[in-house]
Motif scaffolding. Structure first.
Motif, PDB file in Angstrom:
ATOM      1  N   SER A   1      59.514  44.196  71.247  1.00 49.78           N
ATOM      2  CA  SER A   1      59.164  44.172  69.829  1.00 49.78           C
ATOM      3  C   SER A   1      60.096  43.226  69.076  1.00 49.78           C
ATOM      4  O   SER A   1      59.659  42.460  68.204  1.00 49.78           O
ATOM      5  CB  SER A   1      59.250  45.585  69.254  1.00 49.78           C
ATOM      6  N   GLU A   2      61.380  43.269  69.429  1.00 49.38           N
ATOM      7  CA  GLU A   2      62.352  42.379  68.788  1.00 49.38           C
ATOM      8  C   GLU A   2      62.106  40.923  69.179  1.00 49.38           C
ATOM      9  O   GLU A   2      62.248  40.010  68.358  1.00 49.38           O
ATOM     10  CB  GLU A   2      63.765  42.810  69.185  1.00 49.38           C
TER      11      GLU A   2
ATOM     12  N   TYR B   1      59.243  39.580  69.875  1.00 51.17           N
ATOM     13  CA  TYR B   1      58.082  39.092  69.126  1.00 51.17           C
ATOM     14  C   TYR B   1      58.458  38.819  67.671  1.00 51.17           C
ATOM     15  O   TYR B   1      57.937  37.897  67.047  1.00 51.17           O
ATOM     16  CB  TYR B   1      56.945  40.106  69.205  1.00 51.17           C
ATOM     17  N   SER B   2      59.371  39.632  67.145  1.00 48.15           N
ATOM     18  CA  SER B   2      59.838  39.419  65.772  1.00 48.15           C
ATOM     19  C   SER B   2      60.602  38.103  65.661  1.00 48.15           C
ATOM     20  O   SER B   2      60.404  37.335  64.701  1.00 48.15           O
ATOM     21  CB  SER B   2      60.730  40.590  65.356  1.00 48.15           C
TER      22      SER B   2
ATOM     23  N   GLU C   1      59.917  34.458  63.625  1.00 51.59           N
ATOM     24  CA  GLU C   1      60.867  33.677  62.829  1.00 51.59           C
ATOM     25  C   GLU C   1      60.900  32.220  63.296  1.00 51.59           C
ATOM     26  O   GLU C   1      61.081  31.306  62.479  1.00 51.59           O
ATOM     27  CB  GLU C   1      62.261  34.300  62.943  1.00 51.59           C
TER      28      GLU C   1
END
Length: 230
Positions: free
Chosen positions: A187-188, A190-191, A195
């Motif tokens: 999840s991180e 993909y975050s 960015e």
């Protein structure tokens, strides 16, 4: 999924209806009639555990759909046993001369075939569900690789394209299988990739470099956790 009350009720109704028809017929109640009646009652009662097995994993619509072939096998053999039973009942009840061994063999063969059919249907359902799970487990990395590749193709700046190409190749050769242990990291990841896309859109080369380095470091951590989990 809990066993539906409707299935036992329907089976009970079918038993009552069949028995009323059999014993109301103006025929002699020979041993063959009684054996056939018992065979059908057992086949009807068997629909309850069969439906329970078919829907035991029915937490989603897909799982319920996968359970229908199992129910279909049970219903087909119920129909076959009922048809044979009616033939045997009518012939033996009218003629009084009918070998008992014939219906016994037919019912045993049909029950055996039904058992094999149910095992095959259950095995097929399990295999298909396993493939679905595997597809879901590798789905994230495939999606991430596709998006990084698309972003790389749309970047005109060579320096940014080189950074994105590195993370794209890193994703490509990463462990494709996800697990609950790495869901948070993914999840991180993909975050961070979001960015990176925003930095590309803003034409901020320095930010793209920094985020790509952060992405690669987190991806290595994710792959290490995947190796440990195996």
């Amino acid at each position: 999924m809990k066993q539906s009350w409707k299935i036992p009720v329907i089976c009970g109704i079918l038993m009552v209806v069949f028995n009323v028809i059999v014993f109301a017929l103006p025929i002699y109640k020979t041993p063959v009639v009684l054996i056939s009646d018992i065979a059908v009652v057992i086949a009807i009662a068997a629909q309850i555990p069969i439906s329970s097995i078919a829907m035991k994993k029915g937490t989603t619509v897909t799982s319920k759909v996968y359970g229908w072939p199992i129910i279909s096998v049970g219903l087909r053999y119920l129909a076959a046993i009922t048809a044979c039973a009616m033939i045997f009942i009518l012939i033996s009840g009218v003629t009084l001369i009918f070998p008992i061994w014939l219906p016994i063999i037919v019912y045993v063969v049909l029950y055996g075939a039904a058992g094999i059919g149910l095992i095959a249907a259950e095995s097929t359902r399990n295999y298909v569900e396993e493939q679905d799970v595997r597809h879901e487990e590798v789905g994230f990395m495939r999606k991430l690789y596709a998006e990084t590749t698309t972003l790389k193709r749309n970047v005109t700046d060579r320096e940014m394209a080189s950074c994105i190409n590195k993370i794209s190749e890193a994703v490509r050769f990463s462990d494709p299988t996800s697990s609950a242990d790495v869901f948070d990291i993914e999840s991180e990841l993909y975050s961070i990739f979001g960015e990176i896309k925003a930095s590309v859109k803003a034409n901020d080369t320095a930010a793209v470099k920094g985020k790509c380095a952060e992405f690669q470091q987190l991806l290595e951590e994710r792959n290490s956790m995947c190796r440990i989990a195996k």
